[in-house]
Design a protein around this motif. Structure first.
Motif, PDB file in Angstrom:
ATOM      1  N   ASP A  35       0.850  -1.196   0.000  1.00 38.62           N
ATOM      2  CA  ASP A  35       0.000   0.000   0.000  1.00 38.62           C
ATOM      3  C   ASP A  35       0.882   1.241   0.000  1.00 38.62           C
ATOM      4  N   VAL A  36       0.265   2.393  -0.147  1.00 39.71           N
ATOM      5  CA  VAL A  36       1.003   3.642  -0.274  1.00 39.71           C
ATOM      6  C   VAL A  36       1.686   4.045   1.031  1.00 39.71           C
ATOM      7  N   PHE A  37       1.162   3.598   2.189  1.00 43.82           N
ATOM      8  CA  PHE A  37       1.743   3.966   3.477  1.00 43.82           C
ATOM      9  C   PHE A  37       2.795   2.966   3.960  1.00 43.82           C
ATOM     10  N   GLY A  38       2.866   1.820   3.316  1.00 41.10           N
ATOM     11  CA  GLY A  38       3.839   0.815   3.737  1.00 41.10           C
ATOM     12  C   GLY A  38       3.385  -0.051   4.898  1.00 41.10           C
ATOM     13  N   PHE A  39       2.090  -0.018   5.221  1.00 37.21           N
ATOM     14  CA  PHE A  39       1.585  -0.866   6.303  1.00 37.21           C
ATOM     15  C   PHE A  39       1.491  -2.330   5.873  1.00 37.21           C
ATOM     16  N   VAL A  40       1.155  -2.553   4.596  1.00 29.97           N
ATOM     17  CA  VAL A  40       0.964  -3.915   4.091  1.00 29.97           C
ATOM     18  C   VAL A  40       1.963  -4.180   2.973  1.00 29.97           C
ATOM     19  N   LYS A  41       2.701  -5.266   3.105  1.00 26.06           N
ATOM     20  CA  LYS A  41       3.640  -5.695   2.059  1.00 26.06           C
ATOM     21  C   LYS A  41       3.447  -7.195   1.831  1.00 26.06           C
ATOM     22  N   LYS A  42       3.265  -7.547   0.561  1.00 29.86           N
ATOM     23  CA  LYS A  42       3.088  -8.961   0.215  1.00 29.86           C
ATOM     24  C   LYS A  42       4.023  -9.298  -0.940  1.00 29.86           C
ATOM     25  N   GLU A  43       4.512 -10.521  -0.929  1.00 27.24           N
ATOM     26  CA  GLU A  43       5.360 -10.971  -2.024  1.00 27.24           C
ATOM     27  C   GLU A  43       5.169 -12.464  -2.257  1.00 27.24           C
ATOM     28  N   HIS A  44       5.468 -12.869  -3.465  1.00 29.43           N
ATOM     29  CA  HIS A  44       5.377 -14.283  -3.815  1.00 29.43           C
ATOM     30  C   HIS A  44       6.431 -14.583  -4.880  1.00 29.43           C
ATOM     31  N   VAL A  45       7.039 -15.744  -4.769  1.00 30.78           N
ATOM     32  CA  VAL A  45       8.065 -16.168  -5.728  1.00 30.78           C
ATOM     33  C   VAL A  45       7.427 -17.152  -6.704  1.00 30.78           C
ATOM     34  N   PHE A  46       7.449 -16.800  -7.980  1.00 33.11           N
ATOM     35  CA  PHE A  46       6.905 -17.648  -9.036  1.00 33.11           C
ATOM     36  C   PHE A  46       8.058 -18.420  -9.687  1.00 33.11           C
ATOM     37  N   LEU A  47       7.964 -19.724  -9.655  1.00 33.46           N
ATOM     38  CA  LEU A  47       9.007 -20.571 -10.228  1.00 33.46           C
ATOM     39  C   LEU A  47       8.829 -20.645 -11.740  1.00 33.46           C
ATOM     40  N   LEU A  48       9.777 -20.099 -12.468  1.00 33.44           N
ATOM     41  CA  LEU A  48       9.749 -20.092 -13.933  1.00 33.44           C
ATOM     42  C   LEU A  48      11.138 -20.518 -14.419  1.00 33.44           C
ATOM     43  N   GLU A  49      11.256 -21.723 -14.896  1.00 30.39           N
ATOM     44  CA  GLU A  49      12.556 -22.252 -15.301  1.00 30.39           C
ATOM     45  C   GLU A  49      12.792 -22.021 -16.788  1.00 30.39           C
ATOM     46  N   ASP A  50      13.883 -21.350 -17.084  1.00 34.17           N
ATOM     47  CA  ASP A  50      14.329 -21.124 -18.460  1.00 34.17           C
ATOM     48  C   ASP A  50      15.837 -21.280 -18.505  1.00 34.17           C
ATOM     49  N   GLU A  51      16.329 -21.740 -19.631  1.00 33.95           N
ATOM     50  CA  GLU A  51      17.772 -21.960 -19.794  1.00 33.95           C
ATOM     51  C   GLU A  51      18.337 -20.970 -20.796  1.00 33.95           C
ATOM     52  N   LEU A  52      19.425 -20.350 -20.415  1.00 35.06           N
ATOM     53  CA  LEU A  52      20.125 -19.410 -21.287  1.00 35.06           C
ATOM     54  C   LEU A  52      21.541 -19.928 -21.501  1.00 35.06           C
ATOM     55  N   ILE A  53      21.899 -20.170 -22.758  1.00 34.48           N
ATOM     56  CA  ILE A  53      23.210 -20.727 -23.090  1.00 34.48           C
ATOM     57  C   ILE A  53      24.037 -19.656 -23.782  1.00 34.48           C
ATOM     58  N   ALA A  54      25.237 -19.399 -23.237  1.00 36.55           N
ATOM     59  CA  ALA A  54      26.165 -18.433 -23.829  1.00 36.55           C
ATOM     60  C   ALA A  54      27.387 -19.191 -24.344  1.00 36.55           C
ATOM     61  N   PHE A  55      27.490 -19.322 -25.662  1.00 33.87           N
ATOM     62  CA  PHE A  55      28.620 -20.025 -26.266  1.00 33.87           C
ATOM     63  C   PHE A  55      29.880 -19.164 -26.201  1.00 33.87           C
ATOM     64  N   PRO A  56      31.055 -19.777 -26.153  1.00 34.63           N
ATOM     65  CA  PRO A  56      32.292 -18.990 -26.158  1.00 34.63           C
ATOM     66  C   PRO A  56      32.488 -18.264 -27.476  1.00 34.63           C
ATOM     67  N   ASN A  57      33.147 -17.141 -27.413  1.00 37.04           N
ATOM     68  CA  ASN A  57      33.409 -16.343 -28.607  1.00 37.04           C
ATOM     69  C   ASN A  57      34.500 -16.974 -29.458  1.00 37.04           C
ATOM     70  N   GLU A  58      34.354 -16.848 -30.760  1.00 41.26           N
ATOM     71  CA  GLU A  58      35.423 -17.214 -31.678  1.00 41.26           C
ATOM     72  C   GLU A  58      36.131 -15.948 -32.103  1.00 41.26           C
ATOM     73  N   ARG A  59      37.421 -15.881 -31.847  1.00 41.62           N
ATOM     74  CA  ARG A  59      38.197 -14.701 -32.182  1.00 41.62           C
ATOM     75  C   ARG A  59      38.917 -14.895 -33.515  1.00 41.62           C
ATOM     76  N   PRO A  60      38.975 -13.865 -34.344  1.00 43.03           N
ATOM     77  CA  PRO A  60      39.754 -13.973 -35.578  1.00 43.03           C
ATOM     78  C   PRO A  60      41.248 -14.075 -35.259  1.00 43.03           C
ATOM     79  N   LEU A  61      41.946 -14.959 -35.959  1.00 40.00           N
ATOM     80  CA  LEU A  61      43.367 -15.212 -35.715  1.00 40.00           C
ATOM     81  C   LEU A  61      44.191 -14.801 -36.926  1.00 40.00           C
ATOM     82  N   GLN A  62      45.364 -14.266 -36.652  1.00 38.34           N
ATOM     83  CA  GLN A  62      46.328 -13.972 -37.707  1.00 38.34           C
ATOM     84  C   GLN A  62      47.620 -14.681 -37.347  1.00 38.34           C
ATOM     85  N   LEU A  63      47.910 -15.766 -38.090  1.00 39.00           N
ATOM     86  CA  LEU A  63      49.087 -16.572 -37.793  1.00 39.00           C
ATOM     87  C   LEU A  63      50.314 -15.960 -38.452  1.00 39.00           C
ATOM     88  N   ALA A  64      51.409 -15.847 -37.688  1.00 36.55           N
ATOM     89  CA  ALA A  64      52.629 -15.252 -38.202  1.00 36.55           C
ATOM     90  C   ALA A  64      53.267 -16.156 -39.251  1.00 36.55           C
TER      91      ALA A  64
END
Length: 422
Positions: free
Chosen positions: A164-193
């Motif tokens: 509420d606006v006065f801060g007398f009442v506070k409610k919260e709930h945790v919603f379980l939402l499973e998602d997978e995020l995959i971050a592949f390694p970067n490929e860097r450009p190479l210059q061979l001597a």
């Protein structure tokens, strides 16, 4: 339990306030007393209704536009909240409960400025959004995950808080939402001597990707990305209904085994290990683009081996492995490498990517060189962390005709990475 005590405490507080104001109006009497009571009564009724409002019945959905990204990339995420009862709410706070795997930043090549201070890339991410829903049944909000580090990240829950606006009442709930995020390694450009592409003792270096004899075809194999269009065998393609490409004599002699050191050690540098992973996948890509055969031996507490052979699905398996790999193990890298090379058939060239060049590894590499195997070593660490004993080991290996390539922040900040022999 904490939510239960909070609910009981708020309920008792409001009941006590209503009784106290009613008693004051009854005993005091007059317009002012009853005005205070009736003015506070609507607010109390709203607070009591908010206490019993079923926030857990909300429907919360997380919508990711991308589930796979390159390390250092950004992923926009949209959250949609639906509720049936248009109960008036002053505010709503939506917080994404992020996993510990996201508590670091990947700014791609710019992160190597901190190669000597990798702890500066450690952060505690917090994503909170405040909205004012009032009577709305559909609530939408968006945020962006930035500078995502390499790995598999499990997004598991979203916490919703109202009050509420006065801060007398506070409610919260945790919603379980499973998602997978995959971050592949970067490929860097190479210059061979040029040193890496020169002829030595009458034979071409194993990293001489541009030296190919395409005059004599010795067989056929399935097409892999990077093969030239002119190499396709159209007759065999029509017969097998699969795109087939010609295999040349030199392809069979250019076998390369890349060994990644993932063993934890006393002076372990997590950022240097990330650079080792990026260099490994970049070397594999550079070799495969020239249709040379390459394998990977990854050594941590568990050893993973991808054989040296043409396999269209191998690249994907290597990428998945390098996405999930973490440095661990108590055994020494040189000791495990010695055991594994006994089991693996000999290859034309051995490329070792490591962040720890010590005496044990140096001695073992000299023994390998005595068997007339071509050896290249990529040593990655911050310039200020390289000690005199490691420079001495480099000099000894150079005398044995073992090519050492030292990569510090100076080389890693370049694009493309220029690989020179020390």
């Amino acid at each position: 339990m904490k939510d239960h005590f909070r609910f009981v405490g708020s309920l008792v507080l409001h009941i006590v306030l209503i009784i106290a104001l009613f008693s004051f109006a009854m005993f005091q009497g007059g317009f002012t007393s009853w005005f205070l009571f009736y003015s506070f009564l609507p607010i109390s009724i709203y607070h009591l209704a908010l206490l019993f409002y079923p926030i857990k019945r909300w429907r919360v959905e997380r919508k990711q536009l991308q589930h796979m990204v390159r390390a250092g990339g950004h992923v926009p995420i949209h959250v949609q909240i639906s509720r049936k009862l248009p109960f008036p709410l002053f505010y709503c706070v939506c917080e994404e409960l992020l996993p510990p795997t996201l508590n670091k930043l990947d700014t791609r090549k710019e992160k190597y400025v901190y190669l000597h201070q990798p702890q500066k890339l450690q952060v505690r991410r917090r994503i909170k959004k405040m909205i004012f829903p009032w009577f709305r049944r559909q609530i939408r909000l968006s945020y962006e995950l930035q500078h995502i580090p390499r790995g598999v990240h499990q997004l598991q829950a979203i916490r919703i808080s109202i009050g509420d606006v006065f801060g007398f009442v506070k409610k919260e709930h945790v919603f379980l939402l499973e998602d997978e995020l995959i971050a592949f390694p970067n490929e860097r450009p190479l210059q061979l001597a040029e040193k890496l592409t020169s002829f030595q003792q009458g034979t071409a270096s194993s990293l001489a990707f541009n030296l190919k004899n395409t005059n004599v075809a010795s067989g056929i194999r399935e097409y892999i990305p990077g093969d030239r269009f002119s190499w396709i065998d159209w007759k065999q393609t029509a017969k097998k209904n699969v795109v087939m490409t010609k295999e040349f004599e030199q392809e069979k002699s250019e076998d390369t085994l890349i060994v990644l050191d993932g063993c934890y050690h006393e002076r372990f540098n997590a950022l240097a290990f990330e650079a080792a992973i990026e260099l490994t996948i970049s070397l594999i890509g550079a070799i495969q683009q020239k249709s040379s055969q390459v394998g990977l031996l990854s050594i941590t507490s568990e050893t993973v081996f991808f054989p040296v052979q043409h396999d269209p699905t191998k690249r994907e398996g290597i990428q998945q492995h390098l996405t999930r790999i973490e440095a661990n193990g108590e055994r020494h890298f040189a000791e495990q490498l010695k055991q594994e090379l006994v089991r693996i058939p000999g290859t034309n060239s051995l490329v070792i990517v490591t962040t720890n060049l010590d005496h044990a590894l140096s001695s073992f590499l000299q023994k390998i060189k005595q068997r007339k195997r071509k050896v290249h070593v990529f040593f990655i660490d911050a310039e200020v962390n390289i000690r005199d004993e490691q420079y001495n080991a480099v000099q000894q290996l150079q005398l044995q005709d073992i090519h050492i390539h030292i990569l510090t922040e100076k080389e890693l900040l370049q694009s493309p990475i220029e690989v020179n022999t020390w």
